[in-house]
Every structure is written in C-alpha cells, then in structure tokens.
Design a protein around this motif. Structure first.
Motif, PDB file in Angstrom:
ATOM      1  N   ILE A  73       0.832  -1.207   0.000  1.00 37.24           N
ATOM      2  CA  ILE A  73       0.000   0.000   0.000  1.00 37.24           C
ATOM      3  C   ILE A  73       0.865   1.254   0.000  1.00 37.24           C
ATOM      4  CG2 ILE A  73      -1.685   1.327   1.349  1.00 37.24           C
ATOM      5  CD1 ILE A  73      -2.868  -1.110  -0.074  1.00 37.24           C
ATOM      6  N   ALA A  74       1.942   1.248   0.788  1.00 40.07           N
ATOM      7  CA  ALA A  74       2.833   2.408   0.839  1.00 40.07           C
ATOM      8  C   ALA A  74       3.516   2.646  -0.498  1.00 40.07           C
ATOM      9  CB  ALA A  74       3.874   2.219   1.943  1.00 40.07           C
ATOM     10  N   VAL A  75       3.968   1.596  -1.144  1.00 39.69           N
ATOM     11  CA  VAL A  75       4.636   1.736  -2.451  1.00 39.69           C
ATOM     12  C   VAL A  75       3.654   2.248  -3.495  1.00 39.69           C
ATOM     13  CG1 VAL A  75       5.695   0.418  -4.339  1.00 39.69           C
ATOM     14  CG2 VAL A  75       6.461   0.076  -1.996  1.00 39.69           C
ATOM     15  N   ILE A  76       2.438   1.715  -3.514  1.00 41.70           N
ATOM     16  CA  ILE A  76       1.436   2.197  -4.480  1.00 41.70           C
ATOM     17  C   ILE A  76       1.118   3.669  -4.211  1.00 41.70           C
ATOM     18  CG2 ILE A  76      -0.993   1.992  -5.140  1.00 41.70           C
ATOM     19  CD1 ILE A  76       0.718  -0.084  -6.459  1.00 41.70           C
ATOM     20  N   ALA A  77       0.918   4.039  -2.954  1.00 38.42           N
ATOM     21  CA  ALA A  77       0.596   5.437  -2.624  1.00 38.42           C
ATOM     22  C   ALA A  77       1.735   6.370  -3.025  1.00 38.42           C
ATOM     23  CB  ALA A  77       0.307   5.558  -1.127  1.00 38.42           C
ATOM     24  N   PHE A  78       2.971   5.945  -2.815  1.00 35.84           N
ATOM     25  CA  PHE A  78       4.112   6.772  -3.199  1.00 35.84           C
ATOM     26  C   PHE A  78       4.256   6.843  -4.718  1.00 35.84           C
ATOM     27  CE2 PHE A  78       8.637   7.082  -4.300  1.00 35.84           C
ATOM     28  CZ  PHE A  78       8.915   8.329  -3.779  1.00 35.84           C
ATOM     29  N   SER A  79       4.058   5.711  -5.402  1.00 31.40           N
ATOM     30  CA  SER A  79       4.282   5.689  -6.849  1.00 31.40           C
ATOM     31  C   SER A  79       3.214   6.468  -7.609  1.00 31.40           C
ATOM     32  CB  SER A  79       4.357   4.254  -7.358  1.00 31.40           C
ATOM     33  OG  SER A  79       3.108   3.603  -7.222  1.00 31.40           O
ATOM     34  N   VAL A  80       2.006   6.557  -7.068  1.00 32.52           N
ATOM     35  CA  VAL A  80       0.949   7.310  -7.742  1.00 32.52           C
ATOM     36  C   VAL A  80       1.335   8.781  -7.853  1.00 32.52           C
ATOM     37  CG1 VAL A  80      -1.423   8.149  -7.410  1.00 32.52           C
ATOM     38  CG2 VAL A  80      -0.931   5.719  -7.288  1.00 32.52           C
ATOM     39  N   THR A  81       2.069   9.294  -6.871  1.00 32.77           N
ATOM     40  CA  THR A  81       2.484  10.695  -6.953  1.00 32.77           C
ATOM     41  C   THR A  81       3.583  10.900  -7.991  1.00 32.77           C
ATOM     42  OG1 THR A  81       4.115  10.447  -5.187  1.00 32.77           O
ATOM     43  CG2 THR A  81       1.898  11.070  -4.536  1.00 32.77           C
ATOM     44  N   LYS A  82       4.335   9.849  -8.309  1.00 34.40           N
ATOM     45  CA  LYS A  82       5.430   9.952  -9.278  1.00 34.40           C
ATOM     46  C   LYS A  82       4.988   9.586 -10.691  1.00 34.40           C
ATOM     47  CE  LYS A  82       8.336  11.023  -6.115  1.00 34.40           C
ATOM     48  NZ  LYS A  82       8.792  12.384  -5.979  1.00 34.40           N
ATOM     49  N   ILE A  83       4.132   8.582 -10.794  1.00 34.08           N
ATOM     50  CA  ILE A  83       3.603   8.151 -12.093  1.00 34.08           C
ATOM     51  C   ILE A  83       2.093   8.229 -12.013  1.00 34.08           C
ATOM     52  CG2 ILE A  83       5.572   6.679 -12.643  1.00 34.08           C
ATOM     53  CD1 ILE A  83       3.975   4.274 -11.740  1.00 34.08           C
ATOM     54  N   SER A  84       1.420   7.992 -13.103  1.00 29.59           N
ATOM     55  CA  SER A  84      -0.036   8.095 -13.098  1.00 29.59           C
ATOM     56  C   SER A  84      -0.673   6.910 -12.365  1.00 29.59           C
ATOM     57  CB  SER A  84      -0.544   8.153 -14.540  1.00 29.59           C
ATOM     58  OG  SER A  84      -0.146   6.984 -15.223  1.00 29.59           O
ATOM     59  N   VAL A  85      -1.933   7.076 -12.011  1.00 28.13           N
ATOM     60  CA  VAL A  85      -2.663   6.033 -11.292  1.00 28.13           C
ATOM     61  C   VAL A  85      -2.783   4.778 -12.145  1.00 28.13           C
ATOM     62  CG1 VAL A  85      -4.887   5.408 -10.280  1.00 28.13           C
ATOM     63  CG2 VAL A  85      -3.957   7.688  -9.905  1.00 28.13           C
TER      64      VAL A  85
END
Length: 85
Positions: free
Chosen positions: A16-28
């Motif tokens: 969950i933390a990796v997905i939440a962080f990656s959404v801010t860097k790449i698109s959903v």
C-alpha cells in the motif's frame, strides 16, 4: 501461532505504501497496471513451479504472449503519460 502469518500484514502495508508513493510519481493507471503485471508474473511462476503445494501447471505460449502484451501496454501508457505532460 506461526510468525510467518505476520508477514502478510507487513507485506500488505509495504504494498500500500509503495502504491501510494508511486501514484504521486507516475499516473494512477500505470501504478495499477504495474501491480497487476507483477501479480501476473508471480502467478505464472507459482503455477509453473508448483510452489505452495499446488499442482504444477507449466507456462505455455499463450501465457507468455499475454504477459508480453501486458508489458507492452505498460510501455505505451508510460509513453502516453510523458507526452501529455
């Protein structure tokens, strides 16, 4: 109670933390399709080698082709999101 049962909770929190962080860097949509691709690769490996005491189900050309198409879609989505910015 076995200690390995806590591993699922820990890995879930990390996921969950990796997905939440990656959404801010790449698109959903790229974050979601990347997660799906990783799950598909792992499920193919688990099926192929028969891990976790399941019956082995060898990877065939259709599964490989499906994984390749999913990977190509990730590349196309990534390129589309870069060009739009």
């Amino acid at each position: 109670m076995h200690n390995y049962k806590y591993l699922g909770g820990l890995l879930g929190a990390i996921y969950i933390a990796v997905i939440a962080f990656s959404v801010t860097k790449i698109s959903v949509h790229l974050a979601v399709i990347s997660a799906v691709f990783g799950q598909m690769v792992m499920s193919a490996l688990i099926d192929h080698f028969g891990w976790f005491q399941i019956q082995s189900n060898p990877v065939n050309i259709q599964r490989i082709f499906g994984l390749i198409l999913l990977f190509i879609s990730m590349i196309l989505i990534y390129r589309g999101s870069i060009e739009s910015n």
